[in-house]
Design a protein around this motif. Structure first.
Motif, PDB file in Angstrom:
ATOM      1  N   VAL A 147     -20.141  15.236  -7.362  1.00  0.00           N
ATOM      2  CA  VAL A 147     -20.198  14.463  -6.115  1.00  0.00           C
ATOM      3  C   VAL A 147     -19.631  13.060  -6.344  1.00  0.00           C
ATOM      4  CG1 VAL A 147     -21.727  13.439  -4.388  1.00  0.00           C
ATOM      5  CG2 VAL A 147     -22.150  15.769  -5.199  1.00  0.00           C
ATOM      6  N   LEU A 148     -19.984  12.453  -7.471  1.00  0.00           N
ATOM      7  CA  LEU A 148     -19.475  11.107  -7.774  1.00  0.00           C
ATOM      8  C   LEU A 148     -17.964  11.115  -7.974  1.00  0.00           C
ATOM      9  CD1 LEU A 148     -22.260   9.848 -10.223  1.00  0.00           C
ATOM     10  CD2 LEU A 148     -21.846   9.091  -7.884  1.00  0.00           C
ATOM     11  N   LYS A 149     -17.460  12.178  -8.586  1.00  0.00           N
ATOM     12  CA  LYS A 149     -16.013  12.292  -8.763  1.00  0.00           C
ATOM     13  C   LYS A 149     -15.306  12.369  -7.418  1.00  0.00           C
ATOM     14  CE  LYS A 149     -12.508  15.149 -11.063  1.00  0.00           C
ATOM     15  NZ  LYS A 149     -12.277  16.364 -11.898  1.00  0.00           N
ATOM     16  N   LYS A 150     -15.884  13.135  -6.507  1.00  0.00           N
ATOM     17  CA  LYS A 150     -15.326  13.262  -5.162  1.00  0.00           C
ATOM     18  C   LYS A 150     -15.352  11.916  -4.439  1.00  0.00           C
ATOM     19  CE  LYS A 150     -15.664  16.383  -1.178  1.00  0.00           C
ATOM     20  NZ  LYS A 150     -16.416  17.522  -0.602  1.00  0.00           N
ATOM     21  N   THR A 151     -16.453  11.180  -4.627  1.00  0.00           N
ATOM     22  CA  THR A 151     -16.588   9.875  -3.984  1.00  0.00           C
ATOM     23  C   THR A 151     -15.560   8.891  -4.533  1.00  0.00           C
ATOM     24  OG1 THR A 151     -18.956  10.256  -3.679  1.00  0.00           O
ATOM     25  CG2 THR A 151     -18.182   7.990  -3.500  1.00  0.00           C
ATOM     26  N   ARG A 152     -15.343   8.924  -5.852  1.00  0.00           N
ATOM     27  CA  ARG A 152     -14.355   8.033  -6.459  1.00  0.00           C
ATOM     28  C   ARG A 152     -12.956   8.289  -5.887  1.00  0.00           C
ATOM     29  NH1 ARG A 152     -16.821   9.131 -11.485  1.00  0.00           N
ATOM     30  NH2 ARG A 152     -18.143   7.442 -12.217  1.00  0.00           N
ATOM     31  N   CYS A 153     -12.624   9.553  -5.694  1.00  0.00           N
ATOM     32  CA  CYS A 153     -11.316   9.891  -5.117  1.00  0.00           C
ATOM     33  C   CYS A 153     -11.176   9.284  -3.722  1.00  0.00           C
ATOM     34  CB  CYS A 153     -11.148  11.406  -5.054  1.00  0.00           C
ATOM     35  SG  CYS A 153     -10.940  12.184  -6.667  1.00  0.00           S
ATOM     36  N   PHE A 154     -12.247   9.367  -2.932  1.00  0.00           N
ATOM     37  CA  PHE A 154     -12.225   8.780  -1.590  1.00  0.00           C
ATOM     38  C   PHE A 154     -12.015   7.272  -1.680  1.00  0.00           C
ATOM     39  CE2 PHE A 154     -14.107   6.700   2.036  1.00  0.00           C
ATOM     40  CZ  PHE A 154     -13.713   7.471   3.116  1.00  0.00           C
ATOM     41  N   ILE A 155     -12.732   6.617  -2.598  1.00  0.00           N
ATOM     42  CA  ILE A 155     -12.634   5.153  -2.740  1.00  0.00           C
ATOM     43  C   ILE A 155     -11.209   4.748  -3.109  1.00  0.00           C
ATOM     44  CG2 ILE A 155     -13.405   3.157  -4.082  1.00  0.00           C
ATOM     45  CD1 ILE A 155     -16.101   4.610  -4.400  1.00  0.00           C
ATOM     46  N   GLN A 156     -10.598   5.481  -4.055  1.00  0.00           N
ATOM     47  CA  GLN A 156      -9.242   5.155  -4.486  1.00  0.00           C
ATOM     48  C   GLN A 156      -8.225   5.313  -3.358  1.00  0.00           C
ATOM     49  OE1 GLN A 156      -8.657   7.710  -7.870  1.00  0.00           O
ATOM     50  NE2 GLN A 156      -9.952   6.490  -9.224  1.00  0.00           N
ATOM     51  N   GLU A 157      -8.448   6.303  -2.503  1.00  0.00           N
ATOM     52  CA  GLU A 157      -7.485   6.581  -1.435  1.00  0.00           C
ATOM     53  C   GLU A 157      -7.748   5.754  -0.173  1.00  0.00           C
ATOM     54  OE1 GLU A 157      -7.654  10.761  -0.800  1.00  0.00           O
ATOM     55  OE2 GLU A 157      -7.038  11.253  -2.846  1.00  0.00           O
ATOM     56  N   HIS A 158      -8.994   5.278  -0.011  1.00  0.00           N
ATOM     57  CA  HIS A 158      -9.364   4.570   1.227  1.00  0.00           C
ATOM     58  C   HIS A 158     -10.220   3.342   0.888  1.00  0.00           C
ATOM     59  CE1 HIS A 158      -8.103   8.287   3.263  1.00  0.00           C
ATOM     60  NE2 HIS A 158      -8.869   8.938   2.409  1.00  0.00           N
ATOM     61  N   GLN A 159      -9.673   2.433   0.116  1.00  0.00           N
ATOM     62  CA  GLN A 159     -10.457   1.304  -0.377  1.00  0.00           C
ATOM     63  C   GLN A 159     -10.984   0.419   0.751  1.00  0.00           C
ATOM     64  OE1 GLN A 159      -8.642  -0.894  -3.577  1.00  0.00           O
ATOM     65  NE2 GLN A 159      -8.043   0.951  -4.697  1.00  0.00           N
ATOM     66  N   GLU A 160     -10.139   0.062   1.696  1.00  0.00           N
ATOM     67  CA  GLU A 160     -10.580  -0.814   2.789  1.00  0.00           C
ATOM     68  C   GLU A 160     -11.639  -0.133   3.644  1.00  0.00           C
ATOM     69  OE1 GLU A 160      -7.417  -2.437   5.096  1.00  0.00           O
ATOM     70  OE2 GLU A 160      -6.396  -3.362   3.381  1.00  0.00           O
ATOM     71  N   THR A 161     -11.413   1.135   3.938  1.00  0.00           N
ATOM     72  CA  THR A 161     -12.393   1.889   4.729  1.00  0.00           C
ATOM     73  C   THR A 161     -13.729   1.953   4.003  1.00  0.00           C
ATOM     74  OG1 THR A 161     -10.662   3.268   5.698  1.00  0.00           O
ATOM     75  CG2 THR A 161     -12.912   4.131   5.773  1.00  0.00           C
ATOM     76  N   PHE A 162     -13.678   2.170   2.687  1.00  0.00           N
ATOM     77  CA  PHE A 162     -14.919   2.261   1.922  1.00  0.00           C
ATOM     78  C   PHE A 162     -15.672   0.938   1.928  1.00  0.00           C
ATOM     79  CE2 PHE A 162     -17.294   1.925  -2.094  1.00  0.00           C
ATOM     80  CZ  PHE A 162     -18.165   2.997  -1.931  1.00  0.00           C
ATOM     81  N   GLN A 163     -14.971  -0.174   1.769  1.00  0.00           N
ATOM     82  CA  GLN A 163     -15.633  -1.479   1.787  1.00  0.00           C
ATOM     83  C   GLN A 163     -16.306  -1.728   3.129  1.00  0.00           C
ATOM     84  OE1 GLN A 163     -16.207  -3.415  -0.777  1.00  0.00           O
ATOM     85  NE2 GLN A 163     -15.094  -1.973  -2.086  1.00  0.00           N
ATOM     86  N   SER A 164     -15.651  -1.303   4.199  1.00  0.00           N
ATOM     87  CA  SER A 164     -16.245  -1.430   5.532  1.00  0.00           C
ATOM     88  C   SER A 164     -17.486  -0.556   5.656  1.00  0.00           C
ATOM     89  CB  SER A 164     -15.209  -1.034   6.589  1.00  0.00           C
ATOM     90  OG  SER A 164     -15.780  -1.046   7.879  1.00  0.00           O
TER      91      SER A 164
END
Length: 222
Positions: A147-164
């Motif tokens: 699950v954490l690996k999947k989350t990291r992939c999301f963060i790398q691809e959508h950094q601004e969205t994740f910060q929001s």
């Protein structure tokens, strides 16, 4: 609920029984060895575990096992370990099996109660009214590292969205604490659903979970 009963074992190995059945699980044996090594105990035991906690379901079953075993050994050998000692040992043991742990599971299991974790700091919350929670087992096992690996992939691809999303989640947490302390459970439920929508965006939900939520809300849960 999880409980452990210890019985001295004359053979030179540990045996684990889970809910009455022999439990053959390599990581559990490794955890047992790590706990005994942490306490410098060289004896061998038959370890009887009674647990209502489903495995690999995000409910901290590994932490519960480690903390309970530490407490059982503390009582068995009269080690006089404090809760903080047990919590520290549990954290160090868990670090041997995962490089990504926050300390949340072992801390709340050791101390009990309600815990707020923000900015790497723990705060214990006191409620004026008892809180009733319906816990539903989806029957779907998951791996925290996956699950954490999947989350990291999301963060790398959508950094601004994740910060929001993080900023929005922080606001929801603050409002949730206030709702808890005011016993405004309907508002708390609404906030939990908003937070769940963020988890959906991260891609860490599951169709079965969505179905459970739908059924619960149709039956007036909040």
């Amino acid at each position: 609920r999880l409980s452990i009963r210890l019985k001295s074992n004359s053979t030179l190995h540990h045996s684990i029984f889970l809910n009455g059945d022999a439990f053959e699980h390599d990581q559990s044996y490794a955890m047992v060895k790590a706990v005994f090594a942490a306490l410098s105990i060289n004896d061998y035991f038959i370890i009887y575990v009674e647990s209502e906690i489903p495995l690999a379901s995000g409910l901290g079953s590994s932490s519960a096992f480690i903390v309970c075993l530490l407490k059982s050994l503390n009582d068995y050998f009269s080690l006089s370990l404090s809760k903080e000692n047990i919590n520290d040992f549990a954290f160090k043991v868990e670090q041997q099996f995962s490089s990504i742990i926050s300390g949340i599971d072992n801390t709340v299991i050791t101390h009990g109660g309600l815990l707020l974790f923000q900015q790497h700091a723990f705060t214990f919350l006191k409620l004026n009214n008892p809180l009733k929670i319906l816990l539903v087992n989806s029957g779907i096992s998951s791996s925290t590292p996956d699950v954490l690996k999947k989350t990291r992939c999301f963060i790398q691809e959508h950094q601004e969205t994740f910060q929001s999303m993080v900023a929005e989640s922080n606001i929801l947490v603050d409002q949730g604490v206030s709702a808890l302390q005011c016993n405004d459970l309907k508002h708390l439920g609404l906030l939990c659903m908003q937070n769940h929508q963020l988890l959906q965006q991260l891609g860490v939900s599951h169709p079965i979970i969505e179905e459970i939520l739908t059924v619960a809300r149709h039956n007036h849960a909040y």
